[in-house]
Design a protein around this motif. Structure first.
Motif, PDB file in Angstrom:
ATOM      1  N   ILE A  26       0.826  -1.205   0.000  1.00  0.00           N
ATOM      2  CA  ILE A  26       0.000   0.000   0.000  1.00  0.00           C
ATOM      3  C   ILE A  26       0.859   1.253   0.000  1.00  0.00           C
ATOM      4  O   ILE A  26       0.501   2.260  -0.612  1.00  0.00           O
ATOM      5  CB  ILE A  26      -0.983  -0.007   1.189  1.00  0.00           C
ATOM      6  CG1 ILE A  26      -2.086  -1.024   0.956  1.00  0.00           C
ATOM      7  CG2 ILE A  26      -1.567   1.374   1.450  1.00  0.00           C
ATOM      8  CD1 ILE A  26      -3.002  -0.721  -0.220  1.00  0.00           C
ATOM      9  N   GLU A  27       1.997   1.208   0.665  1.00  0.00           N
ATOM     10  CA  GLU A  27       2.915   2.363   0.616  1.00  0.00           C
ATOM     11  C   GLU A  27       3.313   2.661  -0.828  1.00  0.00           C
ATOM     12  O   GLU A  27       3.432   3.818  -1.220  1.00  0.00           O
ATOM     13  CB  GLU A  27       4.189   2.079   1.420  1.00  0.00           C
ATOM     14  CG  GLU A  27       4.042   2.184   2.905  1.00  0.00           C
ATOM     15  CD  GLU A  27       5.361   1.886   3.604  1.00  0.00           C
ATOM     16  OE1 GLU A  27       6.442   2.211   3.063  1.00  0.00           O
ATOM     17  OE2 GLU A  27       5.302   1.302   4.701  1.00  0.00           O
ATOM     18  N   PRO A  30      -0.839   3.187  -3.127  1.00  0.00           N
ATOM     19  CA  PRO A  30      -1.899   3.527  -2.173  1.00  0.00           C
ATOM     20  C   PRO A  30      -3.305   3.522  -2.757  1.00  0.00           C
ATOM     21  O   PRO A  30      -4.277   3.586  -2.004  1.00  0.00           O
ATOM     22  CB  PRO A  30      -1.504   4.929  -1.696  1.00  0.00           C
ATOM     23  CG  PRO A  30      -0.624   5.468  -2.753  1.00  0.00           C
ATOM     24  CD  PRO A  30       0.064   4.294  -3.379  1.00  0.00           C
ATOM     25  N   ASN A  31      -3.442   3.430  -4.066  1.00  0.00           N
ATOM     26  CA  ASN A  31      -4.770   3.451  -4.681  1.00  0.00           C
ATOM     27  C   ASN A  31      -5.365   2.057  -4.880  1.00  0.00           C
ATOM     28  O   ASN A  31      -6.336   1.902  -5.611  1.00  0.00           O
ATOM     29  CB  ASN A  31      -4.735   4.207  -6.015  1.00  0.00           C
ATOM     30  CG  ASN A  31      -3.872   3.513  -7.039  1.00  0.00           C
ATOM     31  OD1 ASN A  31      -3.027   2.704  -6.692  1.00  0.00           O
ATOM     32  ND2 ASN A  31      -4.058   3.833  -8.303  1.00  0.00           N
ATOM     33  N   ASN A  36      -6.817  -1.903   0.437  1.00  0.00           N
ATOM     34  CA  ASN A  36      -7.155  -0.961   1.510  1.00  0.00           C
ATOM     35  C   ASN A  36      -8.384  -1.444   2.274  1.00  0.00           C
ATOM     36  O   ASN A  36      -8.428  -1.366   3.505  1.00  0.00           O
ATOM     37  CB  ASN A  36      -7.408   0.443   0.945  1.00  0.00           C
ATOM     38  CG  ASN A  36      -6.123   1.179   0.677  1.00  0.00           C
ATOM     39  OD1 ASN A  36      -5.202   1.156   1.465  1.00  0.00           O
ATOM     40  ND2 ASN A  36      -6.058   1.848  -0.459  1.00  0.00           N
ATOM     41  N   TYR A  55      -6.921   3.077   6.776  1.00  0.00           N
ATOM     42  CA  TYR A  55      -7.112   2.330   5.525  1.00  0.00           C
ATOM     43  C   TYR A  55      -8.481   2.594   4.913  1.00  0.00           C
ATOM     44  O   TYR A  55      -8.615   2.594   3.694  1.00  0.00           O
ATOM     45  CB  TYR A  55      -6.831   0.845   5.736  1.00  0.00           C
ATOM     46  CG  TYR A  55      -5.362   0.600   5.930  1.00  0.00           C
ATOM     47  CD1 TYR A  55      -4.466   0.783   4.877  1.00  0.00           C
ATOM     48  CD2 TYR A  55      -4.836   0.253   7.161  1.00  0.00           C
ATOM     49  CE1 TYR A  55      -3.105   0.610   5.039  1.00  0.00           C
ATOM     50  CE2 TYR A  55      -3.471   0.076   7.344  1.00  0.00           C
ATOM     51  CZ  TYR A  55      -2.615   0.259   6.283  1.00  0.00           C
ATOM     52  OH  TYR A  55      -1.268   0.098   6.456  1.00  0.00           O
ATOM     53  N   ASP A  57      -9.909   5.509   5.036  1.00  0.00           N
ATOM     54  CA  ASP A  57      -9.691   6.800   4.387  1.00  0.00           C
ATOM     55  C   ASP A  57      -8.970   6.633   3.043  1.00  0.00           C
ATOM     56  O   ASP A  57      -9.352   7.244   2.053  1.00  0.00           O
ATOM     57  CB  ASP A  57      -8.908   7.756   5.282  1.00  0.00           C
ATOM     58  CG  ASP A  57      -9.715   8.299   6.442  1.00  0.00           C
ATOM     59  OD1 ASP A  57     -10.961   8.192   6.408  1.00  0.00           O
ATOM     60  OD2 ASP A  57      -9.106   8.816   7.396  1.00  0.00           O
ATOM     61  N   LEU A  58      -7.924   5.806   3.029  1.00  0.00           N
ATOM     62  CA  LEU A  58      -7.219   5.547   1.766  1.00  0.00           C
ATOM     63  C   LEU A  58      -8.154   4.897   0.745  1.00  0.00           C
ATOM     64  O   LEU A  58      -8.118   5.234  -0.432  1.00  0.00           O
ATOM     65  CB  LEU A  58      -6.010   4.628   1.993  1.00  0.00           C
ATOM     66  CG  LEU A  58      -4.714   5.259   2.442  1.00  0.00           C
ATOM     67  CD1 LEU A  58      -3.644   4.180   2.612  1.00  0.00           C
ATOM     68  CD2 LEU A  58      -4.236   6.307   1.474  1.00  0.00           C
ATOM     69  N   LYS A  61     -10.354   7.281  -1.035  1.00  0.00           N
ATOM     70  CA  LYS A  61      -9.632   8.101  -1.991  1.00  0.00           C
ATOM     71  C   LYS A  61      -9.159   7.299  -3.208  1.00  0.00           C
ATOM     72  O   LYS A  61      -8.676   7.866  -4.178  1.00  0.00           O
ATOM     73  CB  LYS A  61      -8.422   8.764  -1.329  1.00  0.00           C
ATOM     74  CG  LYS A  61      -8.791   9.710  -0.213  1.00  0.00           C
ATOM     75  CD  LYS A  61      -7.557  10.195   0.511  1.00  0.00           C
ATOM     76  CE  LYS A  61      -7.956  11.018   1.732  1.00  0.00           C
ATOM     77  NZ  LYS A  61      -6.804  11.364   2.543  1.00  0.00           N
ATOM     78  N   SER A  62      -9.293   5.980  -3.123  1.00  0.00           N
ATOM     79  CA  SER A  62      -8.813   5.094  -4.193  1.00  0.00           C
ATOM     80  C   SER A  62      -9.785   5.080  -5.359  1.00  0.00           C
ATOM     81  O   SER A  62     -10.971   5.297  -5.203  1.00  0.00           O
ATOM     82  CB  SER A  62      -8.656   3.667  -3.667  1.00  0.00           C
ATOM     83  OG  SER A  62      -7.726   3.608  -2.613  1.00  0.00           O
TER      84      SER A  62
END
Length: 64
Positions: A26-27, A30-31, A36, A55, A57-58, A61-62
């Motif tokens: 994920i680093e 991240p999408n 996530n 996660y 939140d990520l 945004k994905s």
């Protein structure tokens, strides 16, 4: 690579080694909405709501 290695550990029931590899994946990407989501649910089930929230939140945004 990290996600694939994490999947191999996870499929063998080894979440102790799988989760850090997923986090590294994920680093780098991240999408990844599916990963996530998995990590958010994993940490929610473990009671780590701070990491679960991170996660989620990520994931929001994905890309879908």
């Amino acid at each position: 690579l990290y996600i694939n290695m994490g999947n191999a550990y996870f499929m063998n029931g080894d979440t102790l080694n799988a989760v850090p590899l997923f986090e590294k994946g994920i680093e780098l990407t991240p999408n990844n909405r599916k990963l996530n989501s998995f990590l958010a649910q994993f940490y929610q089930e473990k009671g780590d709501f701070k990491k679960a929230s991170f996660y989620y939140d990520l994931m929001s945004k994905s890309a879908k």
